[in-house]
Design an enzyme around this catalytic site. Structure first.
Site, PDB file in Angstrom:
ATOM      1  N   LYS A   1       6.706  15.863   5.515  1.00  0.00           N
ATOM      2  CA  LYS A   1       6.649  15.749   6.972  1.00  0.00           C
ATOM      3  C   LYS A   1       5.787  16.873   7.558  1.00  0.00           C
ATOM      4  O   LYS A   1       5.121  16.721   8.568  1.00  0.00           O
ATOM      5  CB  LYS A   1       8.074  15.814   7.520  1.00  0.00           C
ATOM      6  CG  LYS A   1       8.186  15.620   8.994  1.00  0.00           C
ATOM      7  CD  LYS A   1       9.636  15.422   9.353  1.00  0.00           C
ATOM      8  CE  LYS A   1      10.046  16.184  10.550  1.00  0.00           C
ATOM      9  NZ  LYS A   1      10.260  17.530  10.612  1.00  0.00           N
TER      10      LYS A   1
ATOM     11  N   HIS B   1      23.109   9.886   2.812  1.00  0.00           N
ATOM     12  CA  HIS B   1      22.088   9.836   3.827  1.00  0.00           C
ATOM     13  C   HIS B   1      22.361   8.663   4.729  1.00  0.00           C
ATOM     14  O   HIS B   1      22.810   7.622   4.302  1.00  0.00           O
ATOM     15  CB  HIS B   1      20.692   9.767   3.215  1.00  0.00           C
ATOM     16  CG  HIS B   1      20.217  11.142   2.962  1.00  0.00           C
ATOM     17  ND1 HIS B   1      20.956  12.007   2.196  1.00  0.00           N
ATOM     18  CD2 HIS B   1      19.166  11.844   3.411  1.00  0.00           C
ATOM     19  CE1 HIS B   1      20.335  13.173   2.182  1.00  0.00           C
ATOM     20  NE2 HIS B   1      19.257  13.099   2.899  1.00  0.00           N
TER      21      HIS B   1
END
Length: 883
Positions: free
Chosen positions: A546, A138
């Site tokens: 999210k 990431h």
């Protein structure tokens, strides 16, 4: 407790002093004085002195463009050093290490004391342990590899300085080395100039294997074996290695156009090359160690007359030649040369295992167990854990890419448009083709570049040695046809074995439908025959949070897992749940032990498979000793979760969670999706726009170049809010929902849930940690410097919400202050705040200057841009989690 911290504090202040001397040597007394003044103001501002807080703001606003970078770098480097000292503290005899490998011993003692568990049951649970850690690149690993190596060496110096018996001259040498390392770091640019390519990311992953895991895994197994012998009188079988590593670096093409079939092919070769390199070092040691003559008739028969004089060495030298030939062939392939495969090319783990194990058995039989259980045993364990591929890779691709590829194909064949068919028609077509013996792909078909890429990737999987690719993960999976489509594409590529294909359910709706999708699949005879009683399903943490906020997302994750476990149990299928958690709270991150015990009962029966992301890889596996302690924590938690599963939640608790979920999701979406001021506020109050400029990962920050929050990847979304210290995605909606349920007279039920249900207490604990890291005066300062006055009321509203949320969480947890039950983490946050606060103030100032210049049509000042990047990296280090 405090003596534990005093060792950490004295290391932190010693490293800070050395950094100060380095800054003075490099830039002169006046810059050091400026940095010291800011540090002292920050300290007293933290202690509640408002006059000094005001002075801190004024001082930082008045820095000249020339002073910006040195000040930002000073605080950023200090935080890296503090993190290093803390990492050392976690493995030092004076720190937590005193208690860490004890985790396994504590767990075993706890299990032995349960009247309903026999020793045999515990042994069986140990033998069925399975832990697969999936390393992902990431973009959150902000720190450059160069600096990571220097910090590892700083760590080694701290360890030697801890030794009471070192002579004065040794002490002076170590201090000189520390000064050199800190000076080297100061004079190194901490921000990458170019984005890393997917191959760079994969090399970063291999570096973790070489520098830490290669030594850490055998050490962990020795530790586990010792604890088992001591507590159960039981020895681990030689071939038992419960831990595996897989990687997404070079395999994850979801939203990353830079990861192509060619890149995956290259990374697979590179990974095998690195494995031969590490095994050659192992075998070289064994060639010199295994000089023994006495051997069993079986071993002597294996080596024949030629090897009778030194049978063990003879076998090791043979293996060495095969490794060298394999390495040379792989090197040529990496350079693009096509060579015929050499005699004895190593492609399967058994080819490494057999000669090594033959030596092991012979040494044991001839009374040389002490030798067998030395380096040879470690190498055998390397074969089981890493083997020929070193780390296996997962392929990940978004579901729509497969649908589009099949649509293009059916249109070309003139049988309709797959993309517009109903789900039932898609399934009928796929099952018919999967059962068919003839190929579906026409020879002379020229597909579009996108479809070609999907087909080429399947080709790479079919050609790779079996066992080097672990699974095919389908992101944004929504229907049974999404899974069947991948099986068909793999069949067309000529794959000769059943590849595990894992749907990833990652939005609120998809999580809620996950069980229905899997039930439909398991009702298809062809599918049941293919999977041979095993199924992997991936649960997405970051995108669901999210989409719906943390409270609703975590409840949807819990329920989806719970339903899938029950469905698979009923169908007699062994389910492996694959958890896509991030390092930060908004992406499902939580201390491992708590997180695992808070999952539904039975969720770890098929083992644990979890992503380890970006910067978390370094915090959890950056050194062999830390690897031992992280793997021990996981082992203890899995054993406990499987043998002493948490209770099923009461029906009334489930109803309360349903209620909390709806209220919090409505509030979260009310702000994030429906409030027209929200996106402009987000864009101006955080460095979101500037983050895109950071050369972090190889993957773009957006799935689509335009669009609002929903098109932003989960990582930059969380990263941006962590920078301005509002930490919004990790709490918005949760506290309001709790408050509403309290007002409905259910506080005592919530308190009981907090006491008796690990899932709920972990949720509250994670909220407390976020609130401890958040900072409302800093968030307000960002608003004042960066946000249009018309949007200030929205910022104030959000900050007020957070204040109310903190009160309700403390009331339910019966705590007087945040993190009361984790003083070690509270201490660590306080220690870093003094250095993170100035970086936040400075960042707001830099964003202000940079945006002002843009408004006036001026070229951006490179000093401002560079300092801004440094503050972003520094705050990430201070928060200890980025995205």
């Amino acid at each position: 407790m405090n003596e534990q911290y005093s060792a950490l504090r004295s290391n932190v202040s010693m490293l800070g002093k050395v950094l100060g001397e380095t800054i003075k040597d490099a830039l002169g007394e006046h810059i050091l004085e400026r940095v010291e003044t800011i540090r002292k103001l920050s300290k007293s501002s933290r202690a509640g002195n408002d006059a000094n807080r005001q002075e801190l703001l004024t001082t930082l606003q008045n820095l000249s463009n020339d002073e910006l970078l040195p000040v930002a770098r000073a605080f950023s480097q200090f935080l890296n050093l503090a993190n290093t000292a803390e990492q050392y503290h976690s493995i030092s005899p004076k720190g937590e290490a005193a208690s860490n490998p004890e985790v396994i011993a504590r767990t075993l003692r706890k299990l032995k004391n349960q009247p309903e568990l026999s020793e045999d049951t515990i042994k069986k649970a140990v033998e069925s342990l399975s832990l697969e850690l999936v390393l992902t690149a990431h973009p959150t690993e902000i720190t450059r590899r160069t600096l990571i190596h220097k910090m590892v060496e700083v760590n080694a110096c701290l360890k030697q300085l801890d030794n009471k018996d070192i002579a004065d001259y040794e002490h002076n040498q170590l201090m000189r080395r520390l000064r050199q390392l800190i000076a080297q770091s100061w004079h190194t640019d901490e921000i990458r100039k170019l984005r890393p390519s997917p191959v760079d990311e994969a090399k970063w992953g291999f570096a973790v294997v070489e520098n830490s895991l290669w030594q850490g895994v055998p050490n962990y197994l020795r530790e586990l074996n010792e604890q088992l012998e001591e507590n159960l009188g039981y020895k681990l079988p030689v071939e038992f290695v419960p831990v595996r590593f897989t990687s997404w670096m070079g395999g994850d093409r979801d939203g990353n156009p830079n990861v192509t079939a060619d890149i995956t092919r290259h990374v697979l070769l590179l990974s095998r090359w690195k494995a031969t390199d590490l095994f050659l070092k192992d075998i070289q040691v064994l060639v010199s160690e295994l000089s023994m003559v006495e051997a069993t008739p079986e071993l002597l028969a294996l080596v024949g007359e030629e090897g009778a004089a030194e049978p063990y060495r003879y076998l090791m030298k043979n293996l060495r030649s095969r490794l060298m030939a394999t390495q040379a062939w792989l090197e040529a392939r990496l350079k693009g040369e096509e060579l015929p495969k050499p005699e004895g090319l190593l492609t399967q783990n058994e080819e490494l295992w057999e000669p090594l194990y033959a030596c092991y058995q012979s040494l044991q039989a001839c009374g040389m167990g002490i030798i067998a259980n030395g380096d040879l045993l470690d190498t055998l364990r390397h074969v089981k854990c890493f083997g020929v591929p070193l780390v296996r890779i997962d392929i990940r691709q978004e579901s729509t890419r497969h649908t589009e590829a099949l649509g293009e194909l059916t249109r070309y064949l003139g049988i309709g448009d797959y993309e517009s068919w109903s789900e039932a028609d898609k399934q009928a077509f796929l099952i018919r083709e999967l059962n068919s013996k003839r190929p579906l792909l026409p020879r002379n078909w020229q597909p579009s570049a996108e479809t070609r890429e999907v087909l080429d990737t399947c080709q790479v999987i079919a050609e790779a040695p079996q066992g080097s690719i672990a699974a095919y993960v389908i992101s944004m999976a929504k229907t049974p046809s999404d899974v069947l489509a991948v099986h068909l594409l793999l069949k067309e590529a000529g794959i000769g074995f059943a590849m595990p294909v894992a749907p990833l359910f990652e939005t609120l709706d998809d999580l809620n439908n996950a069980n229905d999708v899997m039930t439909q699949l398991l009702n298809i005879d062809w599918y049941r025959g293919l999977i041979q009683g095993k199924q992997m399903v991936m649960i997405g943490y970051s995108d669901s949070a999210k989409d719906a906020g943390v409270m609703a997302a975590s409840w949807a994750q819990y329920q989806a897992q719970d339903a899938l476990i029950k469905t698979c149990e009923k169908a007699g299928i062994e389910l492996t749940l694959f958890h896509g958690r991030g390092g930060s709270i908004g992406r499902g991150g939580a201390p491992a032990h708590a997180a695992l015990l808070s999952q539904p009962p039975g969720s770890l029966k098929g083992g644990l498979r979890v992503t380890e992301q970006g910067e978390m890889i370094r915090f959890k596996y950056g050194l062999p000793e830390i690897t031992v302690s992280s793997l021990s924590l996981y082992t203890g938690a899995i054993l406990e979760a499987n043998l002493l599963p948490p209770p099923e939640p009461k029906e009334s608790w489930r109803r309360i969670m349903d209620e909390l979920s709806v209220i919090s999701c409505d509030l979260y979406r009310g702000y994030v999706r429906e409030n027209k001021d929200f996106v402009p506020y987000f864009r101006s109050a955080t460095p979101e726009q500037e983050l895109g400029k950071l050369p972090l990962g190889s993957r773009p920050a957006k799935r689509r170049p335009t669009g609002g929050v929903e098109s932003l990847r989960a990582i930059p979304w969380i990263f941006a809010w962590t920078q301005n210290r509002l930490m919004l995605p990790a709490w918005l909606g949760a506290g309001t929902a709790l408050q509403k349920v309290v007002e409905d007279g259910k506080q005592s039920e919530l308190e009981a849930m907090c006491r008796d249900w690990p899932f709920f207490s972990t949720r509250l604990g994670m909220l407390e940690m976020v609130f401890a890291k958040a900072d409302l005066w800093l968030a307000e300062y960002y608003d004042q410097r960066l946000v249009d006055k018309a949007l200030w009321p929205l910022g104030k509203e959000l900050r007020n919400l957070q204040e109310e949320d903190i009160k309700v969480v403390l009331a339910i947890a019966n705590d007087s202050h945040l993190m009361a039950d984790l003083p070690w983490i509270a201490e660590s946050i306080q220690l870093r705040n003094i250095y993170t606060d100035p970086l936040n103030v400075l960042q707001a100032e830099l964003l202000h200057r940079s945006r002002q210049a843009e408004k006036e049509g001026q070229e951006p000042d490179p000093r401002v841009e560079q300092a801004l990047m440094v503050t972003i990296a520094g705050i990430a280090a201070g928060m200890r989690n980025t995205g």
